[in-house]
Design a protein around this motif. Structure first.
Motif, PDB file in Angstrom:
ATOM      1  N   ALA A  61       0.833  -1.335   0.173  1.00 31.27           N
ATOM      2  CA  ALA A  61      -0.079  -0.103  -0.073  1.00 31.27           C
ATOM      3  C   ALA A  61       0.926   1.291  -0.008  1.00 31.27           C
ATOM      4  CB  ALA A  61      -1.021   0.011   1.183  1.00 31.27           C
ATOM      5  N   GLU A  62       1.789   1.218   0.644  1.00 30.11           N
ATOM      6  CA  GLU A  62       2.961   2.416   0.902  1.00 30.11           C
ATOM      7  C   GLU A  62       3.517   2.596  -0.542  1.00 30.11           C
ATOM      8  OE1 GLU A  62       5.245   2.934   4.263  1.00 30.11           O
ATOM      9  OE2 GLU A  62       4.460   1.165   5.097  1.00 30.11           O
ATOM     10  N   LEU A  63       3.939   1.340  -1.334  1.00 29.96           N
ATOM     11  CA  LEU A  63       4.597   1.570  -2.495  1.00 29.96           C
ATOM     12  C   LEU A  63       3.560   2.078  -3.554  1.00 29.96           C
ATOM     13  CD1 LEU A  63       6.980   0.718  -4.374  1.00 29.96           C
ATOM     14  CD2 LEU A  63       5.748  -1.300  -4.613  1.00 29.96           C
ATOM     15  N   ASN A  64       2.186   1.636  -3.525  1.00 27.88           N
ATOM     16  CA  ASN A  64       1.432   2.180  -4.467  1.00 27.88           C
ATOM     17  C   ASN A  64       1.057   3.668  -4.168  1.00 27.88           C
ATOM     18  OD1 ASN A  64      -1.932   2.209  -5.177  1.00 27.88           O
ATOM     19  ND2 ASN A  64      -0.584   0.906  -6.390  1.00 27.88           N
ATOM     20  N   THR A  65       0.888   3.872  -3.068  1.00 34.27           N
ATOM     21  CA  THR A  65       0.522   5.471  -2.668  1.00 34.27           C
ATOM     22  C   THR A  65       1.862   6.380  -3.209  1.00 34.27           C
ATOM     23  OG1 THR A  65      -0.681   4.871  -0.829  1.00 34.27           O
ATOM     24  CG2 THR A  65       0.046   6.882  -0.853  1.00 34.27           C
ATOM     25  N   ALA A  66       2.805   5.654  -2.871  1.00 32.75           N
ATOM     26  CA  ALA A  66       4.232   6.610  -3.314  1.00 32.75           C
ATOM     27  C   ALA A  66       4.230   6.699  -4.949  1.00 32.75           C
ATOM     28  CB  ALA A  66       5.282   6.067  -2.777  1.00 32.75           C
ATOM     29  N   LEU A  67       4.058   5.627  -5.625  1.00 31.56           N
ATOM     30  CA  LEU A  67       4.088   5.685  -6.904  1.00 31.56           C
ATOM     31  C   LEU A  67       2.811   6.666  -7.467  1.00 31.56           C
ATOM     32  CD1 LEU A  67       5.304   4.364  -9.323  1.00 31.56           C
ATOM     33  CD2 LEU A  67       3.607   2.287  -9.574  1.00 31.56           C
ATOM     34  N   HIS A  68       1.753   6.524  -6.933  1.00 31.94           N
ATOM     35  CA  HIS A  68       0.467   7.404  -7.206  1.00 31.94           C
ATOM     36  C   HIS A  68       0.909   8.868  -7.126  1.00 31.94           C
ATOM     37  CE1 HIS A  68      -2.900   5.250  -8.735  1.00 31.94           C
ATOM     38  NE2 HIS A  68      -2.487   4.167  -8.035  1.00 31.94           N
ATOM     39  N   TRP A  74       9.373  -1.671  -2.215  1.00 37.25           N
ATOM     40  CA  TRP A  74       9.167  -3.030  -2.897  1.00 37.25           C
ATOM     41  C   TRP A  74       9.604  -4.142  -2.102  1.00 37.25           C
ATOM     42  CZ3 TRP A  74      12.143  -6.593  -5.326  1.00 37.25           C
ATOM     43  CH2 TRP A  74      11.704  -7.525  -6.294  1.00 37.25           C
ATOM     44  N   LEU A  75      11.001  -4.362  -1.758  1.00 38.92           N
ATOM     45  CA  LEU A  75      11.640  -5.354  -0.922  1.00 38.92           C
ATOM     46  C   LEU A  75      10.856  -5.503   0.043  1.00 38.92           C
ATOM     47  CD1 LEU A  75      15.465  -4.364  -1.083  1.00 38.92           C
ATOM     48  CD2 LEU A  75      14.013  -6.240  -2.081  1.00 38.92           C
ATOM     49  N   SER A  76      10.231  -4.551   0.907  1.00 41.50           N
ATOM     50  CA  SER A  76       9.492  -4.973   2.172  1.00 41.50           C
ATOM     51  C   SER A  76       8.173  -5.354   1.410  1.00 41.50           C
ATOM     52  CB  SER A  76       9.111  -3.516   2.811  1.00 41.50           C
ATOM     53  OG  SER A  76      10.230  -2.865   3.357  1.00 41.50           O
ATOM     54  N   ALA A  77       7.472  -5.011   0.527  1.00 40.60           N
ATOM     55  CA  ALA A  77       6.393  -5.570   0.069  1.00 40.60           C
ATOM     56  C   ALA A  77       6.292  -6.897  -0.319  1.00 40.60           C
ATOM     57  CB  ALA A  77       5.599  -4.714  -1.146  1.00 40.60           C
TER      58      ALA A  77
END
Length: 202
Positions: A17-24, A94-97
């Motif tokens: 979710a954090e990765l996706n939020t950062a990408l958006h 990404w690694l955490s995900a």
């Protein structure tokens, strides 16, 4: 030109979710460039339109190659960011995900069949091969020191490169590296494919 606008944001949890939020957020900072514009910027990278869309809107975790390529494109468009400044953060997320993704255990019949197929032969079996004995050889250290010394000498043989944003993924594949201090791309003993990005007069 494609229409600029927000892409659908999926319901996610944890580091994904954090990765996706950062990408958006990076997409917004890059001016909400259209999906078509991203496809054009990544032309030749082997990343399809649906793969780009899924990176933003699917619950499946995208591969690092896809995230890395999108960060390159979006951060280049962002007026206050450079790709190399934000890529480490995206890589950590990404690694955490990846670590948080659930492990899909094999079905019992599949697990049994695989364990039977890959079971090690007994010492009495004609297929048994004894493990090789590894002996330490002091000369290995001499070779290692020679390799390290050659690697350290590479700093004096850099060839600076001017790599456009759209070609960065290809340049990385060919061996180009980024100098965060000089904020320039370079290569060591570059191949002819990399020489095309060498600035005139250098």
């Amino acid at each position: 030109m494609g229409r600029a606008g927000r892409l659908r944001k999926p319901e996610l949890t944890g580091s994904h979710a954090e990765l996706n939020t950062a990408l958006h957020a990076l997409h917004k900072g890059a001016g909400l460039i259209s999906l078509s514009a991203m496809v054009r910027a990544l032309e030749g990278a082997g990343i399809s339109r649906s793969t780009i869309y899924d990176a933003f809107s699917s619950r499946r975790l995208p591969s690092w190659d896809v995230v890395d390529a999108l960060v390159e494109v979006l951060a280049t468009k962002h007026p206050q960011m450079a790709p190399e400044e934000v890529q480490p953060r995206f890589h950590r997320l990404w690694l955490s995900a990846v670590d948080e993704e659930p492990y899909a255990a094999p079905a019992p019949d599949q697990e049994a069949s695989e364990s039977q197929w890959f079971s090690a032969p007994s010492p009495d079996s004609p297929w048994f091969v004894a493990p090789a004995q590894v002996h330490y050889d002091p000369s290995y250290e001499v070779v290692l020191e020679s390799v390290i010394a050659e690697t350290q000498d590479y700093d004096g043989k850099r060839v600076w490169l001017n790599v456009p944003a759209k070609d960065r993924a290809a340049a990385k594949t060919l061996g180009a590296l980024w100098d965060a201090t000089a904020k320039r791309w370079y290569a060591v003993d570059p191949s002819p494919d990399l020489i095309r990005w060498r600035p005139d007069g250098e």
